[in-house]
Design a protein around this motif. Structure first.
Motif, PDB file in Angstrom:
ATOM      1  N   TYR A 179       0.992   4.754  -2.578  1.00 22.11           N
ATOM      2  CA  TYR A 179       0.950   6.177  -2.235  1.00 22.11           C
ATOM      3  C   TYR A 179       2.173   6.914  -2.785  1.00 22.11           C
ATOM      4  O   TYR A 179       2.112   8.110  -3.069  1.00 22.11           O
ATOM      5  CB  TYR A 179       0.868   6.369  -0.716  1.00 22.11           C
ATOM      6  CG  TYR A 179      -0.543   6.222  -0.201  1.00 22.11           C
ATOM      7  CD1 TYR A 179      -1.474   7.248  -0.353  1.00 22.11           C
ATOM      8  CD2 TYR A 179      -0.963   5.050   0.425  1.00 22.11           C
ATOM      9  CE1 TYR A 179      -2.766   7.116   0.110  1.00 22.11           C
ATOM     10  CE2 TYR A 179      -2.259   4.901   0.884  1.00 22.11           C
ATOM     11  CZ  TYR A 179      -3.151   5.951   0.729  1.00 22.11           C
ATOM     12  OH  TYR A 179      -4.436   5.816   1.176  1.00 22.11           O
ATOM     13  N   PRO A 228       0.282   9.846  -4.940  1.00 22.96           N
ATOM     14  CA  PRO A 228       0.102  10.505  -3.641  1.00 22.96           C
ATOM     15  C   PRO A 228      -1.360  10.836  -3.359  1.00 22.96           C
ATOM     16  O   PRO A 228      -1.746  10.988  -2.200  1.00 22.96           O
ATOM     17  CB  PRO A 228       0.931  11.781  -3.779  1.00 22.96           C
ATOM     18  CG  PRO A 228       1.939  11.476  -4.843  1.00 22.96           C
ATOM     19  CD  PRO A 228       1.232  10.566  -5.806  1.00 22.96           C
ATOM     20  N   GLY A 248      -3.775   8.891  -3.553  1.00 26.61           N
ATOM     21  CA  GLY A 248      -4.514   7.736  -3.037  1.00 26.61           C
ATOM     22  C   GLY A 248      -5.468   7.124  -4.043  1.00 26.61           C
ATOM     23  O   GLY A 248      -5.243   7.180  -5.251  1.00 26.61           O
ATOM     24  N   LYS A 261       0.820  -1.217   0.000  1.00 22.77           N
ATOM     25  CA  LYS A 261       0.000   0.000   0.000  1.00 22.77           C
ATOM     26  C   LYS A 261       0.855   1.268   0.000  1.00 22.77           C
ATOM     27  O   LYS A 261       0.569   2.217  -0.757  1.00 22.77           O
ATOM     28  CB  LYS A 261      -0.916   0.008   1.233  1.00 22.77           C
ATOM     29  CG  LYS A 261      -2.123  -0.880   1.112  1.00 22.77           C
ATOM     30  CD  LYS A 261      -3.034  -0.724   2.310  1.00 22.77           C
ATOM     31  CE  LYS A 261      -2.389  -1.315   3.558  1.00 22.77           C
ATOM     32  NZ  LYS A 261      -3.233  -1.105   4.766  1.00 22.77           N
TER      33      LYS A 261
END
Lengths: 187, 187
Positions: free
Chosen positions: B44, B48, B50, B40
DNA sequence: GTCTATAAAGAGATAGAC
DNA sequence: GTCTATCTCTTTATAGAC
């Protein structure tokens, strides 16, 4: 917090609206609780099966609506073309002129229970059959009637998606308007 | 765990597949990580923003596919009818014969970002315009071409929903087969 | 550029008071 | 039959090692 009284009818109508807007996975129990004015624990009292059970019951509401406002009128008496026009009017209402999504579309995205998927499938088959029935009564042969019915469902579903994506309900309105011509044989 | 190398292309293809199947809200970062073999935190680093950013990028992949396999071929040379047939073949591939959902359908359900919704809208407008362009070239007037193009999109979207709900891709295949007749004027 | 680890918030679900 | 309170698990998101 004082006890609240929310009829099952109102509760399920609210739940159905949420599911139609955000999809099965997009609706949380907190959302359902807040929107209906009940607490989460109360929802579990009414529906021990949790969110799956609530979605199932909400979909059942939609099917009952279909039965009363679409299946029954299409099967009833009077000129086939008149019946279709009346049903088109009811559908406009149910879909808020194209602003609200179709339950069968939104809830058929994976996430809900198998039982729910089966219910949606049965409902869509029933809708197609109801359309085919009236088309046949209007003069079409069995195969042609079936084909026209499928085309009607395809157009309804497709135009609702265009309406949602484009933010323009005109195409849905056009489909509704064309429904009598599509489903009844020219005499 | 050893470092993994996953190209952005492969990552986004996997992500797009997940979103098409489970919808925006139905896909978690853990699912995305597991399916692509990354952690995960690595997602990111790449995105960034999400999940919103990943969905946006995945939708962008789909649009690039449309550009290369639908928009460009439809705008290119050769007999209009031939172009439409070729595109129908490409669409059959993209939708796995009706087994995979339309990105514009699934991702347009509320939950994703406004930016995503706008992207889907732009893509659908572009698809309609591409269809209208070839229809016009085949001999239709501007208004008729526009109408035929909209009908094509409606049928594609609608038949994909029927395929999903009914678990039967026959109607999608019929729509694909009828696409050349629908979009090109009879000579 | 990917990893492990963890924080903080939200999800579904249950116990027990009233 | 609804409430408050709580539990556990999942989710999004970040910090910091390598």
């Amino acid at each position: 917090m004082a006890h609240r009284i929310v009829s099952d009818e109102v509760f399920l109508a609210t739940a159905l609206d949420l599911f139609r807007t955000y999809g099965f996975e997009g609706v949380s129990l907190k959302q359902l609780a807040d929107a209906t004015g009940l607490e989460k624990a109360s929802l579990y009292y009414r529906y021990p099966g949790g969110k799956d059970a609530i979605a199932m019951a909400a979909a059942g509401e939609a099917v009952r609506w279909l039965q009363a406002n679409v299946f029954d009128p299409l099967a009833g008496g009077g000129p086939p073309r008149k019946r279709v026009s009346l049903v088109a009017e009811k559908l406009r209402e149910f879909y808020a002129g194209g602003l609200k999504a179709c339950v069968m579309d939104v809830l058929s995205i994976r996430g809900g229970s198998e039982e729910l998927q089966l219910g949606l499938k049965t409902a869509m088959q029933a809708l197609t059959s109801a359309f085919a029935h009236v088309a046949k009564e209007s003069g079409y042969g069995a195969a042609a009637a079936r084909s026209k019915a499928e085309e009607a469902v395809v157009r309804l579903e497709g135009s609702l998606i265009l309406a949602r994506v484009l933010g323009d309900t005109a195409c849905f309105e056009r489909v509704l308007k064309g429904l009598p011509d599509l489903l009844t044989a020219p005499s």
